[in-house]
Design an enzyme around this catalytic site. Structure first.
Site, PDB file in Angstrom:
ATOM      1  N   SER A 229       0.848  -1.188   0.000  1.00  0.00           N
ATOM      2  CA  SER A 229       0.000   0.000   0.000  1.00  0.00           C
ATOM      3  C   SER A 229       0.889   1.245   0.000  1.00  0.00           C
ATOM      4  O   SER A 229       1.694   1.414  -0.916  1.00  0.00           O
ATOM      5  CB  SER A 229      -0.948  -0.055   1.199  1.00  0.00           C
ATOM      6  OG  SER A 229      -1.973   0.892   1.073  1.00  0.00           O
ATOM      7  N   GLU A 341      -8.782  -5.753  -5.423  1.00  0.00           N
ATOM      8  CA  GLU A 341      -8.089  -4.712  -4.672  1.00  0.00           C
ATOM      9  C   GLU A 341      -9.027  -3.651  -4.086  1.00  0.00           C
ATOM     10  O   GLU A 341      -8.982  -3.339  -2.902  1.00  0.00           O
ATOM     11  CB  GLU A 341      -7.071  -4.031  -5.593  1.00  0.00           C
ATOM     12  CG  GLU A 341      -6.067  -3.167  -4.886  1.00  0.00           C
ATOM     13  CD  GLU A 341      -4.972  -3.962  -4.210  1.00  0.00           C
ATOM     14  OE1 GLU A 341      -4.805  -3.792  -2.991  1.00  0.00           O
ATOM     15  OE2 GLU A 341      -4.293  -4.739  -4.888  1.00  0.00           O
ATOM     16  N   HIS A 459      -7.843  -5.493  -0.836  1.00  0.00           N
ATOM     17  CA  HIS A 459      -6.603  -4.815  -0.452  1.00  0.00           C
ATOM     18  C   HIS A 459      -6.127  -5.292   0.926  1.00  0.00           C
ATOM     19  O   HIS A 459      -6.876  -5.290   1.895  1.00  0.00           O
ATOM     20  CB  HIS A 459      -6.863  -3.310  -0.420  1.00  0.00           C
ATOM     21  CG  HIS A 459      -5.643  -2.467  -0.219  1.00  0.00           C
ATOM     22  ND1 HIS A 459      -4.734  -2.234  -1.218  1.00  0.00           N
ATOM     23  CD2 HIS A 459      -5.195  -1.785   0.866  1.00  0.00           C
ATOM     24  CE1 HIS A 459      -3.774  -1.436  -0.769  1.00  0.00           C
ATOM     25  NE2 HIS A 459      -4.029  -1.156   0.502  1.00  0.00           N
TER      26      HIS A 459
END
Length: 547
Positions: A229, A341, A459
């Site tokens: 990230s 995601e 994610h």
């Protein structure tokens, strides 16, 4: 699209950096500080700045809270990191240092206003006697939306013990303390300008590794920088930064496209002027001095949430432009993301059609209206590829659009394919290995309501497969098998620059979109190449962008 994150998105990303990591608690109990048992590696290690005493578990050593730069307080706030003041005696390293300043909210149960936060943690296997400075080193840069997180919650013992590596997890300045650019601050920093404190903190940690890691059993000539990230963004930026050259030998960027674009210096300085005005520092004769006197919490609350700044000597051009010009660190790269995601973020971000986030009961008509608001007269083409009735709910259909090529763009699958192409196209570049994590049974970071949908690889869901105990339920036996393979891939890459090794499925070097290694449970297709560009309609999305 530049990665300036709306506050809800940035705060959700923050929970990856600190809050979610603490849900499941720590690892095995560590021995009280003291002399190591006979035949075990020593708990007192001498660094260039002074000696530190760590702790010992059955299979690993852990050293926490080791400073790698001076406290960035007072006149050092916003400035490049300064050297550590050496200490006498033995410094305790059995408790983590403070997280860098960050705000508490519904996504982050922790808060910090302690600017004395530039510390790192070292995890090594036990039984290193007779092995001085020969283990590969992995340096983890945490995520957290550029506004939160810390290195210490990431339990690195599985990587260290199963992969036979030394793992370093680091802190770096966050929010305005790490990314604020402002004209007076730029004038003080010369060629570095301002807005690069976080970038330079990460490089200071890498320089600490270069000088000290051999004393912990690590090889300073075999260093892998990796992150997810905002940490993945950091890895991409370090690949492009001239001041990072020679500080690492391999790179792994997880879940943030290396072709993301960031604010230029002029734009960032204009944002800095707005922050200065918000905290009462506008119009003064010395704005920089005023900003250094503002309370930490007030500064954090005035911050709009931007990230890296392009224009100073540490990051003179956009990373994507550097790659296109053949200017990146010539190191092997692993780059990838998760299959779903943006499922995490679709419920958080306002719809174009209404200006408000969608509800879990989004209707098919509302979904079609949103596609029309986004894509105009080509909305029908999008709807044909992502019909609402092909998904458990219209909201899940919108999440599929977002995951493939929607919002936020820098996390999308097609943006990652663009990055794979850009990284591998650098003339004379070293290998690029692409992956996609696809286990849709993985525990979600946040259990958003998607009616009728059992789960997805959203994610952050790959993180517990590398760092045990981050969030959610313990891994099932089948998930543990996938985790073991991922640990072998990551640590073999750290050792050799190639993830392939004995006992793992072959992973092709990236040459086209069919060379992305899918990482999934054996019962759901297993591990092997997948054409993610075809699966996610990337050629269509490219035509839509070019229309």
């Amino acid at each position: 699209m530049r990665p300036s994150l709306p506050r809800p998105l940035g705060r959700a990303l923050l929970s990856l950096g600190l809050g979610a990591a603490l849900v499941a608690g720590g690892g095995p109990a560590l021995a009280a500080p003291g002399a190591a048992p006979d035949g075990e590696p020593p708990l007192v290690v001498h660094t260039e700045d002074g000696a530190v005493r760590g702790a010992l578990a059955e299979d690993h050593r852990l050293f926490q809270g080791i400073p790698f730069a001076a406290p960035p307080v007072g006149d050092l706030r916003f400035r490049p990191p300064a050297p550590v003041e050496p200490w006498d005696g033995v410094r305790g390293a059995t408790a983590p240092g403070s997280p860098c300043p960050q705000l508490q909210d519904e996504f982050n149960p922790f808060a910090s206003t302690d600017e004395d936060c530039l510390s790192l943690n070292v995890t090594t296997p036990a039984g290193l006697e007779g092995r001085s400075g020969d283990l590969p080193v992995m340096v983890w840069i945490h995520g957290g939306g550029f506004v939160g997180g810390a290195g210490w919650p990431f339990d690195a013992r599985r990587l260290a013990v199963d992969g036979d590596v030394v793992v370093v997890t680091i802190n770096y300045r966050l929010g305005p303390l790490g990314f604020l650019a402002q004209r007076d601050l730029s004038a003080q920093n010369g060629d570095l300008a301002s807005g690069s404190a976080a970038l330079l903190d990460q490089q200071a940690a890498l320089r600490w590794v270069e000088r000290n890691i051999a004393a912990f059993g690590g090889d300073p000539r075999t260093v892998t920088v990796f992150g997810e990230s905002a940490g993945g963004s950091s890895v991409c930026v370090q690949l492009a930064s001239p001041t990072a050259r020679g500080l690492f030998d391999r790179a792994i960027a997880q879940s943030f496209s290396c072709t993301a674009r960031y604010d230029d210096l002029a734009t960032a300085e204009a944002t800095g002027d707005q922050v200065a005005a918000a905290v009462g520092c506008a119009g003064g004769t010395d704005v920089a001095a005023c900003l250094r006197q503002v309370g930490v919490e007030e500064l954090l609350r005035a911050w709009p949430g931007d990230a890296f700044v392009v224009g100073g000597s540490a990051l003179p051009v956009q990373p994507a432009d550097a790659f296109a010009a053949g200017e990146r660190a010539r190191v092997p790269v692993v780059h990838g993301n998760t299959r779903d995601e943006n499922t995490l973020f679709t419920p958080l971000l306002p719809l174009v059609s209404t200006g408000a986030p969608p509800s879990s009961s989004l209707t098919a008509e509302e979904y079609a209206a949103e596609l029309t608001a986004r894509y105009g007269d080509r909305a029908g083409e999008v709807l044909a590829r992502y019909p609402a009735d092909a998904y458990p709910s219209p909201l899940r259909a919108l999440a599929a659009v977002d995951s493939d090529a929607g919002t936020p763009t820098m996390l999308s699958i097609c943006a990652h394919v663009d990055a794979h192409e850009a990284l591998s196209a650098v003339p004379g570049s070293t290998p690029v290995y692409a992956y996609q994590f696809r286990d849709r049974t993985a525990s979600p970071l946040i259990d958003f309501p998607f009616p009728g949908y059992p789960g997805d690889a959203q994610h952050g869901t790959e993180l517990p497969y590398l760092f045990p105990g981050l969030f959610g339920a313990p891994l099932t036996p089948e998930q543990q098998e996938l985790s073991a393979t991922m640990v072998r891939y990551w640590t073999t890459f750290a050792a050799t620059g190639d993830p392939n090794g004995r006992g793992t499925p072959g992973w092709h070097r990236y040459r086209d979109s069919g060379d992305v290694q899918g990482l999934d449970l054996a019962s759901a297709g297993g591990i092997g190449p997948v054409d993610v560009a075809a699966e996610s309609h990337c050629a269509f999305w490219a035509s839509l962008a070019g229309a």
